[in-house]
Scaffold this motif. Structure first.
Motif, PDB file in Angstrom:
ATOM      1  N   MET A   1     -11.234  -5.602   2.034  1.00  0.00           N
ATOM      2  CA  MET A   1     -12.366  -4.994   3.119  1.00  0.00           C
ATOM      3  C   MET A   1     -11.570  -3.539   3.716  1.00  0.00           C
ATOM      4  SD  MET A   1     -12.345  -5.948   6.727  1.00  0.00           S
ATOM      5  CE  MET A   1     -12.207  -7.951   6.604  1.00  0.00           C
ATOM      6  N   SER A   2     -12.128  -2.065   3.723  1.00  0.00           N
ATOM      7  CA  SER A   2     -11.137  -1.149   4.348  1.00  0.00           C
ATOM      8  C   SER A   2     -10.983  -1.753   5.547  1.00  0.00           C
ATOM      9  CB  SER A   2     -11.529   0.557   3.762  1.00  0.00           C
ATOM     10  OG  SER A   2     -11.400   1.357   5.058  1.00  0.00           O
ATOM     11  N   VAL A 111     -18.966  -8.874  -7.322  1.00  0.00           N
ATOM     12  CA  VAL A 111     -17.912  -9.302  -7.612  1.00  0.00           C
ATOM     13  C   VAL A 111     -17.227  -9.246  -9.000  1.00  0.00           C
ATOM     14  CG1 VAL A 111     -16.802 -11.685  -8.085  1.00  0.00           C
ATOM     15  CG2 VAL A 111     -18.490 -11.712  -6.721  1.00  0.00           C
ATOM     16  N   ALA A 112     -17.585  -8.474  -9.506  1.00  0.00           N
ATOM     17  CA  ALA A 112     -16.912  -7.988 -10.714  1.00  0.00           C
ATOM     18  C   ALA A 112     -16.730  -6.932 -10.135  1.00  0.00           C
ATOM     19  CB  ALA A 112     -17.907  -7.113 -11.675  1.00  0.00           C
ATOM     20  N   SER A 153     -18.370 -10.627  -1.246  1.00  0.00           N
ATOM     21  CA  SER A 153     -17.252  -9.885  -1.117  1.00  0.00           C
ATOM     22  C   SER A 153     -16.554  -9.824  -0.049  1.00  0.00           C
ATOM     23  CB  SER A 153     -17.073  -8.393  -2.091  1.00  0.00           C
ATOM     24  OG  SER A 153     -15.984  -7.753  -1.628  1.00  0.00           O
ATOM     25  N   PRO A 154     -15.215  -9.588   1.055  1.00  0.00           N
ATOM     26  CA  PRO A 154     -15.370  -9.198   2.024  1.00  0.00           C
ATOM     27  C   PRO A 154     -15.427  -7.792   2.001  1.00  0.00           C
ATOM     28  CG  PRO A 154     -12.929 -10.866   0.797  1.00  0.00           C
ATOM     29  CD  PRO A 154     -14.547 -10.620   0.083  1.00  0.00           C
ATOM     30  N   ARG A 155     -14.747  -6.888   0.919  1.00  0.00           N
ATOM     31  CA  ARG A 155     -14.991  -5.635   0.744  1.00  0.00           C
ATOM     32  C   ARG A 155     -16.198  -5.080   1.459  1.00  0.00           C
ATOM     33  NH1 ARG A 155     -10.401  -3.852  -2.669  1.00  0.00           N
ATOM     34  NH2 ARG A 155      -9.442  -5.580  -3.951  1.00  0.00           N
ATOM     35  N   ASN A 203     -24.282 -10.720   7.823  1.00  0.00           N
ATOM     36  CA  ASN A 203     -22.800 -10.798   6.909  1.00  0.00           C
ATOM     37  C   ASN A 203     -22.206  -9.804   7.421  1.00  0.00           C
ATOM     38  OD1 ASN A 203     -23.077 -12.519   4.349  1.00  0.00           O
ATOM     39  ND2 ASN A 203     -24.753 -11.743   4.245  1.00  0.00           N
ATOM     40  N   GLY A 204     -22.039  -9.268   8.904  1.00  0.00           N
ATOM     41  CA  GLY A 204     -21.176  -8.592  10.010  1.00  0.00           C
ATOM     42  C   GLY A 204     -21.467  -6.501   8.939  1.00  0.00           C
ATOM     43  N   LEU A 205     -22.007  -6.607   8.200  1.00  0.00           N
ATOM     44  CA  LEU A 205     -22.394  -5.284   7.679  1.00  0.00           C
ATOM     45  C   LEU A 205     -23.273  -4.441   8.676  1.00  0.00           C
ATOM     46  CD1 LEU A 205     -23.251  -6.505   4.051  1.00  0.00           C
ATOM     47  CD2 LEU A 205     -20.918  -6.378   5.032  1.00  0.00           C
TER      48      LEU A 205
END
Ligand code: GLV
Ligand code: MG
Length: 313
Positions: A1-2, A111-112, A153-155, A203-205
Motif C-alpha cells: 500500500m502507498s 492480485v495479478a 490486496s493490501p495495496r 476493508n478500510g478503503l
C-alpha cells in the motif's frame, strides 16, 4: 500500500486524458484532491502506447504539490495492461502514488496487478509496496464479486463506481451515464452505491463515485452528488475544473458540522471519563458511543479538508 496517499482526501478526483499534452500541463493548476492521468477510455487506441511516455514525463516534470497522483491503465481484457504498468511505473519515479485498474471483474485481476507491481518495484528501485491500487467496479460481474475484490490486496486504497460502463454492462436504456433517470421512481443506482460502499468500508478503503457526464450542468452535479455524499462516499470524479470546485464543497463537512462534532467529542469524553456515564444529554439530544464514532468521522473528514475548529466565543 502507498502509505502516503492512503488517507489523503479524495473529494474531487480529476480525470486527465494521458494523450493530451495541453491537459497534462494544466493538471497541476486545478485544485483537485486527487488527479489521475488516463491511459484508458479517454485515449484513442492508436494513441495508447505513445501516451505512456507523455504520462510518465508529466509525473516527473510537473509541480504536482502533495495531492494523490494516479495513472489509470487499461483493463486486463485488452492487450495494453502489462505494458502500461511496466513502462509508466518504471519511468515515473517515486512521485506516482497509485495505479487505477478499470473494469475489475474478479479478485484475481487485482492480485495479478499486485504481483506485477512487486516485480516492477523491485527492478526500478522503488520501495516494496510503494504503489497503491484503485479498483473500478463498472460491470455486473465486478459488482457481484465486489466483496472479494475489496479484500484482494493490501495495496488497495479505494474502490470506485463507474456509472457509464456499468449502465452499458447492465444494458440499461440510457445514452448518458452517471445522471438521474427521471422515469425511475427513486435512485436507480441505490443498491449499487450501497453494495460498493459496504464492501469498501469493510476493508478500510475510501469509496469514490464516478463521473457526471453533463459537464456544463454544475447545479445538476451538485444535486446528483448528494446521493453518494449522504451515504458516506469520500468523493467523486471530476471531468473539468468547474466540477472540482463543486465537489470540493459537496464532499466537505460544513464548519458548523465540524465544530459540532468536536463539541460532541468533548462532551462525551467528559461524560465517560469524569462522570463515568455512557449516555448523556447534549443539548436536546442523547449521545452515546455511536455518537462518538459519527463525530469522529466528521472530524477526520474536516481535518483532511483543512478545517480548523472555530474559537468558542
Ligand atoms: C468510468 O470509468 C465510467 O465508466 O463511468
Ligand atoms: Mg469506465
Amino acid at each position: 500500500m502507498s502509505e502516503r496517499s492512503r488517507d489523503l482526501p479524495r473529494r474531487s478526483c480529476l480525470s486527465v486524458p494521458g494523450s493530451n499534452e495541453r491537459f497534462l500541463q494544466k493538471g497541476p493548476t486545478v485544485p483537485a484532491d486527487m488527479t489521475f492521468l488516463d491511459l484508458e477510455d479517454s485515449v484513442a487506441p492508436l494513441e495508447k502506447e505513445a501516451a505512456r511516455a507523455k504520462v510518465a514525463d508529466a509525473i516527473k516534470s510537473l509541480p504536482w504539490d502533495d495531492r494523490v497522483l494516479c495513472v489509470r491503465v487499461n483493463a486486463w481484457d485488452t492487450r495494453w495492461t502489462y505494458g502500461d504498468v511496466i513502462e509508466v511505473v518504471s519511468s515515473a519515479g517515486q512521485r506516482l502514488d497509485e495505479i487505477m485498474l478499470p473494469k475489475v471483474q474478479s479478485a484475481a485481476e487485482v492480485v495479478a496487478l499486485d504481483l506485477l507491481l512487486s516485480q516492477v518495484e523491485a527492478n526500478c528501485g522503488l520501495p516494496a509496496g510503494h504503489i497503491g491500487i484503485e479498483a473500478q467496479i463498472e460491470t455486473t460481474k465486478g459488482l457481484i464479486h465486489v466483496e472479494e475484490i475489496c479484500a484482494a490486496s493490501p495495496r488497495l486504497e479505494t474502490i470506485i463506481f463507474g456509472p457509464a460502463d456499468f449502465a452499458a454492462s447492465m444494458e440499461m436504456p440510457v445514452l448518458t451515464g452517471g445522471v438521474a433517470i427521471d422515469e425511475y421512481p427513486g435512485d436507480h443506482f441505490h443498491y449499487v452505491f450501497s453494495k460498493i460502499l459496504m464492501a469498501g468500508r469493510t476493508n478500510g478503503l475510501q469509496v469514490i463515485d464516478g463521473p457526471y457526464l453533463k459537464i456544463r450542468d454544475l447545479e445538476g452535479l451538485r444535486e446528483f452528488s448528494q446521493r453518494t455524499k449522504v451515504l458516506g462516499y469520500d468523493g467523486k470524479w471530476a471531468l473539468n475544473p468547474d466540477q472540482v470546485t463543486v465537489l470540493n464543497e459537496v464532499y466537505s463537512p460544513t464548519q458548523e458540522q465540524f465544530d459540532r462534532a468536536h463539541d460532541i467529542l468533548d462532551a462525551y469524553r467528559q461524560a465517560t471519563e469524569s462522570e463515568r456515564k455512557g449516555a448523556v444529554m447534549f443539548g436536546e439530544e442523547m449521545i452515546d458511543e455511536a455518537s462518538r464514532k459519527m463525530a469522529l468521522k466528521f472530524v477526520k473528514r474536516g481535518e483532511r479538508a483543512g478545517f480548523k475548529r472555530s474559537v468558542a466565543g
